[in-house]
Design an enzyme around this catalytic site. Sequence first.
Site, PDB file in Angstrom:
ATOM      1  N   ARG A 109      10.661  10.444  33.064  1.00 26.06           N
ATOM      2  CA  ARG A 109       9.510  11.319  33.286  1.00 26.06           C
ATOM      3  C   ARG A 109       9.922  12.724  33.710  1.00 26.06           C
ATOM      4  NH1 ARG A 109       4.810   7.875  36.187  1.00 26.06           N
ATOM      5  NH2 ARG A 109       4.759   6.091  34.791  1.00 26.06           N
ATOM      6  N   ASP A 167      -8.484  12.350  43.295  1.00 27.20           N
ATOM      7  CA  ASP A 167      -7.144  11.845  43.010  1.00 27.20           C
ATOM      8  C   ASP A 167      -6.155  12.953  43.345  1.00 27.20           C
ATOM      9  OD1 ASP A 167      -6.126   9.277  41.081  1.00 27.20           O
ATOM     10  OD2 ASP A 167      -4.679  10.913  41.308  1.00 27.20           O
TER      11      ASP A 167
HETATM   12  C1  LIG Z   1      -3.021   2.816  39.402  1.00 23.13           C
HETATM   13  S1  LIG Z   1      -4.120   4.166  39.605  1.00 23.13           S
HETATM   14  C2  LIG Z   1      -5.580   3.313  40.159  1.00 23.13           C
HETATM   15  C3  LIG Z   1      -6.818   3.868  39.491  1.00 23.13           C
HETATM   16  C4  LIG Z   1      -8.111   3.141  39.852  1.00 23.13           C
HETATM   17  N1  LIG Z   1      -8.392   3.235  41.259  1.00 23.13           N
HETATM   18  C5  LIG Z   1      -8.071   1.702  39.441  1.00 23.13           C
HETATM   19  O1  LIG Z   1      -7.976   0.817  40.296  1.00 23.13           O
HETATM   20  O2  LIG Z   1      -8.135   1.433  38.239  1.00 23.13           O
HETATM   21  C6  LIG Z   1      -3.505   4.875  41.120  1.00 23.13           C
HETATM   22  C7  LIG Z   1      -3.968   6.312  41.333  1.00 23.13           C
HETATM   23  O3  LIG Z   1      -3.684   6.675  42.682  1.00 23.13           O
HETATM   24  C8  LIG Z   1      -3.354   8.045  42.700  1.00 23.13           C
HETATM   25  N2  LIG Z   1      -2.606   8.345  43.935  1.00 23.13           N
HETATM   26  C9  LIG Z   1      -1.336   8.005  44.269  1.00 23.13           C
HETATM   27  N3  LIG Z   1      -1.010   8.500  45.470  1.00 23.13           N
HETATM   28  C10 LIG Z   1      -2.094   9.157  45.921  1.00 23.13           C
HETATM   29  C11 LIG Z   1      -2.368   9.891  47.111  1.00 23.13           C
HETATM   30  N4  LIG Z   1      -1.456  10.056  48.073  1.00 23.13           N
HETATM   31  N5  LIG Z   1      -3.594  10.452  47.247  1.00 23.13           N
HETATM   32  C12 LIG Z   1      -4.527  10.304  46.275  1.00 23.13           C
HETATM   33  N6  LIG Z   1      -4.324   9.628  45.133  1.00 23.13           N
HETATM   34  C13 LIG Z   1      -3.123   9.065  44.948  1.00 23.13           C
HETATM   35  C14 LIG Z   1      -2.529   8.233  41.433  1.00 23.13           C
HETATM   36  O4  LIG Z   1      -2.489   9.575  41.033  1.00 23.13           O
HETATM   37  C15 LIG Z   1      -3.255   7.313  40.442  1.00 23.13           C
HETATM   38  O5  LIG Z   1      -4.157   8.016  39.632  1.00 23.13           O
END
Ligand SMILES: C[S@@+](CC[C@H](N)C(=O)[O-])C[C@H]1O[C@@H](n2cnc3c(N)ncnc32)[C@H](O)[C@@H]1O
Length: 297
Positions: free
Chosen positions: A59, A163
């Site tokens: 990445r 996000d």
């Molecule tokens: C696997 S996705 C989950 C999406 C959705 N909530 C679901 O369950 O389908 C995880 C998301 O968490 C976000 N994320 C990771 N660390 C974060 C942080 N410190 N603050 C806010 N968002 C975060 C990532 O950018 C990503 O889009």
Amino acid sequence: MTSRTSLSAAADSAADMADSLVGAEFAFSTQDFDRIRLLLRQHTGISLSEAKRSMVYSRLARRLRATGRPSFSAYLEGLRAGAPEWEYFVNALTTNLTYFYREGHHFQILADFLKRRAAEQRGQLLQIWCAAASSGEEAWSLAMTAAEAFATLAPPVRILATDLDTQVLATAKRGVYRPDQLSKVPEALVRRYFCEEPDGGFSVRPELRALVAFRPLNLLDPVWPVRSPMDAVFCRNVLIYFDRTTQLRVVERIATLMPPGALLFVGHSENFSQGQRHFVLQGRTVYARAGMQRQPA
Ligand SMILES: C[S@@+](CC[C@H](N)C(=O)[O-])C[C@H]1O[C@@H](n2cnc3c(N)ncnc32)[C@H](O)[C@@H]1O
């Protein structure tokens, strides 16, 4: 039994293999990897395991090419939170897997809860926070659930979708999905809540868009731009990326935004024993904020 020598030999050869990424386009040392892990953990809470080494390489190699850096150490040299490259660095390392109506049982629970809560709150708007919205499928599923629950395109619900990753958030806000991305949305709901675009994509209807606000938000930031008390919080499949201490801190802060009886939805693999002080288990991976319910006047 495996001997200590053969174990350390195996560890060495794993390290060699990883370092053999060196033989790829850019040298990528253990030191580079550890610096990246530390930076990411400090600023986003995301803990990357050793197993993510080749993912990180591939990445970020793209970012090295895009920025014309000759090596990982040159790339990392000026990288600080707030630097122009920072946002790309973070966006490149998040995991954004999501889909419409993921963990479908949550949406039925939410529909019943919203109707009950609306009756109790008599005309007040209900607030939902979608705290790791990724590319928007979760937030739009929440909006459709609210519209279906109240049988109107203008339900008494507002959704804040946030996000850390600004790139996926732009996709979420755009609200246009390919037919294959809508495979989990029943046909009737696609017809009701999406408009077909000339290129074959499906765009979220304007009425549904009016229910959702998208904002960047890092759950690790000391201040969250989240004002109202939240009747429901979806914080799903993000806590798993954090270590226990960070999980606990985030859950405790979310609890402060939730009045008694409000619901917290987490992912199926999120171990939630740490939230027990503030929450009571309500159903599979659904928790109610503990405390005295205010009686409606
Ligand atoms: C696997 S996705 C989950 C999406 C959705 N909530 C679901 O369950 O389908 C995880 C998301 O968490 C976000 N994320 C990771 N660390 C974060 C942080 N410190 N603050 C806010 N968002 C975060 C990532 O950018 C990503 O889009």
